[in-house]
Structures are given as structure tokens and as C-alpha cells.
Design a protein around this motif. Structure first.
Motif, PDB file in Angstrom:
ATOM      1  N   UNK A 205      37.093  42.340  83.990  1.00 14.91           N
ATOM      2  CA  UNK A 205      36.357  41.784  85.125  1.00 14.91           C
ATOM      3  C   UNK A 205      35.442  42.819  85.756  1.00 14.91           C
ATOM      4  N   UNK A 206      34.416  42.334  86.438  1.00 14.09           N
ATOM      5  CA  UNK A 206      33.560  43.232  87.206  1.00 14.09           C
ATOM      6  C   UNK A 206      34.353  43.762  88.392  1.00 14.09           C
ATOM      7  N   UNK A 207      33.928  44.896  88.923  1.00 11.37           N
ATOM      8  CA  UNK A 207      34.584  45.453  90.106  1.00 11.37           C
ATOM      9  C   UNK A 207      34.507  44.483  91.294  1.00 11.37           C
ATOM     10  N   UNK A 208      33.366  43.800  91.517  1.00 15.08           N
ATOM     11  CA  UNK A 208      33.328  42.830  92.616  1.00 15.08           C
ATOM     12  C   UNK A 208      34.333  41.691  92.451  1.00 15.08           C
ATOM     13  N   UNK A 209      34.583  41.249  91.213  1.00 17.21           N
ATOM     14  CA  UNK A 209      35.553  40.179  90.993  1.00 17.21           C
ATOM     15  C   UNK A 209      36.965  40.646  91.325  1.00 17.21           C
ATOM     16  N   UNK A 210      37.296  41.870  90.952  1.00 15.29           N
ATOM     17  CA  UNK A 210      38.617  42.410  91.274  1.00 15.29           C
ATOM     18  C   UNK A 210      38.810  42.471  92.787  1.00 15.29           C
ATOM     19  N   UNK A 211      37.759  42.882  93.492  1.00 12.65           N
ATOM     20  CA  UNK A 211      37.807  42.911  94.958  1.00 12.65           C
ATOM     21  C   UNK A 211      37.941  41.495  95.513  1.00 12.65           C
ATOM     22  N   UNK A 212      37.131  40.570  94.970  1.00 13.86           N
ATOM     23  CA  UNK A 212      37.143  39.198  95.469  1.00 13.86           C
ATOM     24  C   UNK A 212      38.514  38.560  95.304  1.00 13.86           C
ATOM     25  N   UNK A 213      39.191  38.834  94.189  1.00 10.23           N
ATOM     26  CA  UNK A 213      40.513  38.260  93.966  1.00 10.23           C
ATOM     27  C   UNK A 213      41.478  38.680  95.076  1.00 10.23           C
TER      28      UNK A 213
ATOM     29  N   UNK B  67      33.890  36.519  81.996  1.00 12.44           N
ATOM     30  CA  UNK B  67      34.820  37.637  82.192  1.00 12.44           C
ATOM     31  C   UNK B  67      35.459  37.595  83.584  1.00 12.44           C
ATOM     32  N   UNK B  68      34.702  37.160  84.614  1.00 14.92           N
ATOM     33  CA  UNK B  68      35.256  37.123  85.963  1.00 14.92           C
ATOM     34  C   UNK B  68      36.054  35.844  86.212  1.00 14.92           C
ATOM     35  N   UNK B  69      35.523  34.704  85.770  1.00 17.19           N
ATOM     36  CA  UNK B  69      36.251  33.452  85.942  1.00 17.19           C
ATOM     37  C   UNK B  69      37.599  33.471  85.244  1.00 17.19           C
ATOM     38  N   UNK B  70      37.649  34.035  84.045  1.00 19.67           N
ATOM     39  CA  UNK B  70      38.906  34.134  83.304  1.00 19.67           C
ATOM     40  C   UNK B  70      39.877  35.078  84.008  1.00 19.67           C
ATOM     41  N   UNK B  71      39.356  36.125  84.612  1.00 24.00           N
ATOM     42  CA  UNK B  71      40.201  37.033  85.387  1.00 24.00           C
ATOM     43  C   UNK B  71      40.828  36.292  86.563  1.00 24.00           C
ATOM     44  N   UNK B  72      40.028  35.505  87.281  1.00 21.21           N
ATOM     45  CA  UNK B  72      40.579  34.726  88.397  1.00 21.21           C
ATOM     46  C   UNK B  72      41.695  33.804  87.900  1.00 21.21           C
TER      47      UNK B  72
ATOM     48  N   UNK C 205      30.547  39.689 101.751  1.00 21.51           N
ATOM     49  CA  UNK C 205      31.671  38.786 102.011  1.00 21.51           C
ATOM     50  C   UNK C 205      31.413  38.067 103.325  1.00 21.51           C
ATOM     51  N   UNK C 206      31.404  36.735 103.266  1.00 22.24           N
ATOM     52  CA  UNK C 206      31.218  35.955 104.486  1.00 22.24           C
ATOM     53  C   UNK C 206      32.146  34.751 104.443  1.00 22.24           C
TER      54      UNK C 206
END
Length: 226
Positions: A36-44, A64-69, A221-222
Motif C-alpha cells: 500500500x501507499x504510505x497515505x493508505x496506511x495512514x488512512x486505515x 494496491x490500496x483498496x486491497x490493503x483496506x 484529512x477532512x
């Protein structure tokens, strides 16, 4: 400075970008890898802390990010304008055993989202808002994001900004859009981040770098009022 090149030019550019991404995903399957991208890891982490369960990813690409979620336990709706990328995402979801938590929809973000009002808990978009979209189209997309989010829902997005090395270079298309190597980018000034957050709670604007250039981005982030 806003420069209006007309609706026809904008549609032509968007169509060209869609074809370019289709070709890119076909020529380079899984081009961004599986991590995952670093932003996706943070978002999770942010989504989990907010109690989110249903996540919408805009511009999911090959996933890669959707599958990580999904691996992290979220239910994921993934959209992209590339059927090729989403096909790769679906194949990967099956191989990773998370297909039951992932649904996909081919979608052009210049059109209304194919989701009901207040139907998702969180929305994620990595470098989707800074594609070949006009300022008006960006605001329309954010309005749609607001519509499908539940009250108190979280929106995390990343965009390249006007401090990026590519800003002001390459082929100009007006409205802070510049094209390099076939990819058009709308570089965000800080004022656009602030106007996009109008009516939201703006929680964070985090500057970071990604890639070899490096690309300079903001992770925003909002949240919606409850």
C-alpha cells in the motif's frame, strides 16, 4: 490563475487521459506493486479510529490500496475509469482471499457517483483529485463525496501541489494543469485545499514526498459535521 480553454478541450484531454491510463495498466500490470501507499496506511489508522467499516476508494487503479483496506478488514467499494485496472484488482482480490469484501465499479469522476446518499463511512483518493480535472470538476467531485459519506464521515485525499518540481513546466492546459510524458496533473494551490474543505472540518494538511523526482504532495484529512 484560472484560464478557461473551454469544455470541448477539457473533454478531449480527459478522454486522452483515460486512453493513456488504459494503455499503461495493460502494458504494466500491477505497475505500483502490492504494497500500500504510505497515505493508505495512514488512512486505515484514521478510518479505524473513527469506527469506519465501509470505505470508498476513488481512482483505485489496480488496487494496491483498496486491497490493503480489505485485508485490514474494511468493506471496500473501488472505482476507477480503467476497466483494465479494476480487472487486475478483482483478480488480486480473489488470490488474496478478500473478494467478498471488495466490489468494483467503472466510473468517470466527472459523473455522479453510483452510490446512495450517506452510504459509506470513509473515502480515500490517492492523487485522483489532481488528475486532469478542472477546478469546477474537483468541486463537483468533492460535493459528490460529501453526498455519499455519512455524517461525521472521513475523507482522506492526496494531491500534488504548486511546490512540485513539475508545476509550471511541460505542456500547459490552463487551470494549473500541466502535462508530462502523457500524464496531465492539476497542481493544487493551498487556496484550493481550503475551498475544497468549505463546510467540512479540515483536520490535517500534511506535506510529504513520493517517488524519485520526488513528487511533492499534500495528504489532506477532512471530516463531515455530525
Amino acid at each position: 490563475m484560472h484560464e478557461d480553454h473551454g469544455h470541448g478541450h477539457g473533454h478531449e484531454l480527459a478522454t486522452a487521459q483515460q486512453h493513456h491510463w488504459q494503455h499503461t495498466y495493460t502494458a504494466h500490470p500491477g505497475m505500483y506493486g502490492e504494497q500500500p501507499s504510505a497515505p493508505a496506511a495512514h488512512a486505515a489508522e484514521v478510518f479505524r479510529a473513527a469506527g469506519a467499516e465501509k470505505v470508498l476508494e476513488l481512482g483505485a487503479g489496480h488496487g494496491r490500496d483498496g486491497l490493503y483496506f480489505a485485508r485490514e478488514g474494511f468493506t471496500v467499494q473501488a472505482t476507477d475509469f480503467s476497466p483494465v485496472g479494476l480487472g487486475q484488482l478483482q483478480d488480486a482480490a480473489r488470490s488474496q482471499g478478500v473478494a467478498e469484501r471488495v466490489t468494483t465499479a467503472v466510473h468517470d469522476v466527472r459523473e455522479p457517483l453510483p452510490l446512495a446518499d450517506a452510504s459509506v463511512d470513509a473515502v480515500f483518493a490517492h492523487m485522483l483529485l489532481c488528475m486532469a480535472l478542472s477546478t469546477d470538476e474537483i468541486h463537483a467531485l468533492v460535493a459528490e463525496t460529501r453526498r455519499v459519506l455519512r455524517p461525521g464521515g472521513t475523507f482522506v485525499y492526496t494531491v500534488r501541489h504548486t511546490g512540485d518540481a513539475h508545476y509550471g513546466t511541460g505542456t500547459p492546459h490552463g487551470d494549473d494543469i500541466y502535462e508530462h510524458a502523457g500524464f496531465a496533473v492539476h497542481f493544487f494551490p493551498r487556496t484550493l485545499v481550503d475551498t475544497v474543505a468549505d463546510g467540512w472540518h479540515l483536520k490535517e494538511v500534511h506535506a510529504f514526498e513520493e517517488g524519485a523526482l520526488p513528487r511533492r504532495l499534500w495528504r489532506v484529512t477532512q471530516t463531515l459535521p455530525r
